[in-house]
Design a protein around this motif. Structure first.
Motif, PDB file in Angstrom:
ATOM      1  N   THR A  44      -4.525  -2.783  -2.713  1.00 14.70           N
ATOM      2  CA  THR A  44      -4.924  -4.177  -2.928  1.00 14.70           C
ATOM      3  C   THR A  44      -5.265  -4.435  -4.387  1.00 14.70           C
ATOM      4  O   THR A  44      -4.853  -5.459  -4.962  1.00 14.70           O
ATOM      5  N   GLU A  45      -5.980  -3.512  -5.002  1.00 14.44           N
ATOM      6  CA  GLU A  45      -6.371  -3.680  -6.405  1.00 14.44           C
ATOM      7  C   GLU A  45      -5.165  -3.684  -7.332  1.00 14.44           C
ATOM      8  O   GLU A  45      -5.075  -4.505  -8.258  1.00 14.44           O
ATOM      9  N   VAL A  46      -4.213  -2.780  -7.083  1.00 15.20           N
ATOM     10  CA  VAL A  46      -3.017  -2.736  -7.930  1.00 15.20           C
ATOM     11  C   VAL A  46      -2.190  -3.991  -7.748  1.00 15.20           C
ATOM     12  O   VAL A  46      -1.680  -4.569  -8.730  1.00 15.20           O
ATOM     13  N   ARG A  47      -2.062  -4.447  -6.533  1.00 15.30           N
ATOM     14  CA  ARG A  47      -1.282  -5.659  -6.273  1.00 15.30           C
ATOM     15  C   ARG A  47      -1.907  -6.864  -6.961  1.00 15.30           C
ATOM     16  O   ARG A  47      -1.205  -7.712  -7.522  1.00 15.30           O
ATOM     17  N   GLU A  48      -3.242  -6.949  -6.922  1.00 12.46           N
ATOM     18  CA  GLU A  48      -3.928  -8.069  -7.577  1.00 12.46           C
ATOM     19  C   GLU A  48      -3.778  -7.980  -9.096  1.00 12.46           C
ATOM     20  O   GLU A  48      -3.597  -9.001  -9.775  1.00 12.46           O
ATOM     21  N   ARG A  49      -3.827  -6.773  -9.644  1.00 10.47           N
ATOM     22  CA  ARG A  49      -3.719  -6.601 -11.090  1.00 10.47           C
ATOM     23  C   ARG A  49      -2.326  -6.923 -11.600  1.00 10.47           C
ATOM     24  O   ARG A  49      -2.166  -7.561 -12.641  1.00 10.47           O
ATOM     25  N   LEU A  50      -1.303  -6.469 -10.890  1.00  6.01           N
ATOM     26  CA  LEU A  50       0.072  -6.676 -11.346  1.00  6.01           C
ATOM     27  C   LEU A  50       0.644  -8.036 -10.948  1.00  6.01           C
ATOM     28  O   LEU A  50       1.566  -8.540 -11.584  1.00  6.01           O
ATOM     29  N   LEU A  83       4.919  -7.054  -9.462  1.00 11.80           N
ATOM     30  CA  LEU A  83       5.109  -6.025  -8.432  1.00 11.80           C
ATOM     31  C   LEU A  83       5.612  -6.636  -7.136  1.00 11.80           C
ATOM     32  O   LEU A  83       5.075  -7.643  -6.658  1.00 11.80           O
ATOM     33  N   VAL A  84       6.664  -6.034  -6.580  1.00 16.39           N
ATOM     34  CA  VAL A  84       7.143  -6.391  -5.235  1.00 16.39           C
ATOM     35  C   VAL A  84       7.273  -5.103  -4.442  1.00 16.39           C
ATOM     36  O   VAL A  84       7.892  -4.137  -4.909  1.00 16.39           O
ATOM     37  N   ILE A  85       6.677  -5.082  -3.260  1.00 16.19           N
ATOM     38  CA  ILE A  85       6.796  -3.939  -2.362  1.00 16.19           C
ATOM     39  C   ILE A  85       7.723  -4.333  -1.219  1.00 16.19           C
ATOM     40  O   ILE A  85       7.459  -5.313  -0.514  1.00 16.19           O
ATOM     41  N   MET A  86       8.802  -3.577  -1.075  1.00 17.30           N
ATOM     42  CA  MET A  86       9.778  -3.845  -0.021  1.00 17.30           C
ATOM     43  C   MET A  86       9.690  -2.746   1.033  1.00 17.30           C
ATOM     44  O   MET A  86       9.433  -1.579   0.700  1.00 17.30           O
ATOM     45  N   GLY A  87       9.921  -3.103   2.297  1.00 13.48           N
ATOM     46  CA  GLY A  87       9.852  -2.097   3.347  1.00 13.48           C
ATOM     47  C   GLY A  87      10.819  -2.361   4.480  1.00 13.48           C
ATOM     48  O   GLY A  87      11.006  -3.506   4.905  1.00 13.48           O
ATOM     49  N   HIS A  88      11.448  -1.296   4.952  1.00 12.95           N
ATOM     50  CA  HIS A  88      12.333  -1.400   6.101  1.00 12.95           C
ATOM     51  C   HIS A  88      11.509  -1.486   7.381  1.00 12.95           C
ATOM     52  O   HIS A  88      10.384  -0.982   7.451  1.00 12.95           O
ATOM     53  N   HIS A  89      12.087  -2.116   8.395  1.00 15.74           N
ATOM     54  CA  HIS A  89      11.391  -2.304   9.675  1.00 15.74           C
ATOM     55  C   HIS A  89      10.933  -0.991  10.309  1.00 15.74           C
ATOM     56  O   HIS A  89      10.027  -0.996  11.154  1.00 15.74           O
ATOM     57  N   TYR A  90      11.543   0.123   9.952  1.00 14.54           N
ATOM     58  CA  TYR A  90      11.192   1.394  10.590  1.00 14.54           C
ATOM     59  C   TYR A  90       9.982   2.065   9.950  1.00 14.54           C
ATOM     60  O   TYR A  90       9.574   3.145  10.377  1.00 14.54           O
ATOM     61  N   GLN A  91       9.410   1.448   8.923  1.00 14.47           N
ATOM     62  CA  GLN A  91       8.181   1.982   8.347  1.00 14.47           C
ATOM     63  C   GLN A  91       7.015   1.774   9.311  1.00 14.47           C
ATOM     64  O   GLN A  91       7.010   0.836  10.106  1.00 14.47           O
ATOM     65  N   LEU A  99       1.948   5.646  -0.774  1.00 11.64           N
ATOM     66  CA  LEU A  99       2.161   4.354  -1.417  1.00 11.64           C
ATOM     67  C   LEU A  99       1.045   4.074  -2.422  1.00 11.64           C
ATOM     68  O   LEU A  99       1.302   3.632  -3.554  1.00 11.64           O
ATOM     69  N   ALA A 100      -0.191   4.341  -2.023  1.00 12.87           N
ATOM     70  CA  ALA A 100      -1.328   4.124  -2.924  1.00 12.87           C
ATOM     71  C   ALA A 100      -1.215   4.998  -4.168  1.00 12.87           C
ATOM     72  O   ALA A 100      -1.419   4.531  -5.301  1.00 12.87           O
ATOM     73  N   THR A 101      -0.877   6.263  -3.968  1.00 16.42           N
ATOM     74  CA  THR A 101      -0.725   7.184  -5.094  1.00 16.42           C
ATOM     75  C   THR A 101       0.388   6.735  -6.027  1.00 16.42           C
ATOM     76  O   THR A 101       0.258   6.784  -7.257  1.00 16.42           O
ATOM     77  N   THR A 102       1.491   6.283  -5.467  1.00 13.43           N
ATOM     78  CA  THR A 102       2.626   5.801  -6.268  1.00 13.43           C
ATOM     79  C   THR A 102       2.226   4.600  -7.109  1.00 13.43           C
ATOM     80  O   THR A 102       2.565   4.522  -8.298  1.00 13.43           O
ATOM     81  N   LEU A 103       1.502   3.670  -6.510  1.00 15.98           N
ATOM     82  CA  LEU A 103       1.097   2.468  -7.236  1.00 15.98           C
ATOM     83  C   LEU A 103       0.131   2.803  -8.372  1.00 15.98           C
ATOM     84  O   LEU A 103       0.155   2.158  -9.429  1.00 15.98           O
TER      85      LEU A 103
END
Length: 344
Positions: free
Chosen positions: A11-17, A21-29, A309-313
């Motif tokens: 949440t913090e990274v998304r708010e900062r960027l 930043l766009v996070i995309m995800g397939h339905h199978y996640q 995902l958090a670590t990647t961001l």
């Protein structure tokens, strides 16, 4: 680190960027990942949206061929990152590029017009070869449209790598069984009977999806016995005998729409990856009963976790971006663009 901590970081990274930043995800996640995505969908939906994105960072939660596709469709200044770079695809690995290259050289050496049509579940290298030979790609959502297109481009279509999807699509299009055959790729593609192969309208590559191959006709039979009023929908990567017994078959998007349109108080059994089935079950639990035809999980899709995902961001500036060599990407984009043009 707890799930709460991971959620806070994301949440913090998304708010900062913000819009960078766009996070995309397939339905199978899984739900702990999909809840953080800005865009979610099947392969076609996600591919369509990439060219219009303006974000600096595109984080793709899915498997490797999807991230490669995003990287090829993204702008030069954009950075595509896959949280789980080791999340491959069993089906994709069943079509090595060097074997397709050999097969196409064998099939076309006498001037035959053989058009390769690759399921999007393939490597960038495969898509590149397909582009060079005048072919295109498809998804489960547009396979019929793209196979019809390919049939008009040449005398024979080579569909790869999912034999089940190819067979189910051919059945829907009414292509006679004696006009199709499974291609013999033993010997690295050197053992093909070229005369026989080029006499067919459709050649099927001998590949499959490990997730959907687990579904069996007896699973449908058991539902009919136990709950005769239930509806059954399956993914077209399932074996043809399963598809024929189901009430409907379609892409993840079609499955979602099928459940949405089903009458209230109905029971729907779904033959696809369990994360999507469970998500639909939760969404409609008050009005409909959604059940798995048979529990089947994609271990590669599961490699992307909320913690990863958090670590990647947190490490976006140092993360290794998804790259496709330009000599491959050039022809692969041609194949992708053909699909996007036909399906626009």
């Amino acid at each position: 680190m707890t799930a709460t901590s991971d959620t806070k970081i994301i949440t913090e990274v998304r708010e900062r960027l913000g819009s960078d930043l766009v996070i995309m995800g397939h339905h199978y996640q899984n739900d702990r990942v999909i809840m953080h995505t800005d865009l979610r969908g099947d392969s076609l939906e996600l591919a369509r949206q990439v060219p219009a994105l303006r974000a600096k960072y595109i984080v793709f939660c899915g498997v490797s061929f999807m991230a490669e596709t995003a990287a090829m469709l993204a702008g030069e200044e954009q950075i595509v990152v896959q949280p789980a770079p080791d999340a491959g695809c069993v089906m994709s690995e069943m079509a090595p590029a060097h074997i397709l290259d050999c097969a196409m050289r064998q099939l076309t050496k006498n001037g035959a017009r053989v058009i390769p049509l690759a399921y999007v579940n393939t490597s960038a290298a495969i898509k590149g070869i397909v582009g060079q030979y005048g072919g295109s790609v498809c998804t489960s959502a547009n396979a019929e449209k793209m196979m019809t297109w390919a049939m008009k481009q040449g005398d024979t279509v080579l569909f790869l790598p999912d034999e089940n999807l190819g067979e189910n699509t051919a059945n829907n299009l009414g292509i006679p069984e004696d006009k199709r055959m499974v291609l013999d790729i033993r010997g690295g593609g050197n053992n093909i009977d070229v005369a026989e192969a080029t006499s067919k309208k459709l050649l099927l590559w001998p590949g499959l999806c490990a997730v959907h191959q687990r579904f069996r006709p007896e699973h449908v039979d058991e539902v009919r016995r136990r709950d005769p009023d239930a509806l059954v929908i399956v993914h077209p990567e399932c074996p043809a005998k399963v598809v024929k017994k189901a009430d409907a078959a379609g892409s993840t998007s079609k499955i979602i729409k099928f459940v949405e349109d089903a009458p209230n108080d109905s029971t729907i059994y779904i033959g696809t990856e369990i994360n999507l089935v469970e998500r639909l079950a939760k969404k409609y639990h008050q009005v409909k009963r959604v059940r798995p035809l048979h529990p089947s999980t994609c271990s590669n899709m599961a490699k992307t976790t909320e913690h990863l995902l958090a670590t990647t961001l947190q490490q976006l500036d140092s993360a290794e971006p998804v790259r496709v060599p330009e000599d491959i990407a050039y022809h692969a984009r041609i194949a992708l663009d053909r699909m996007l043009d036909v399906c626009s």
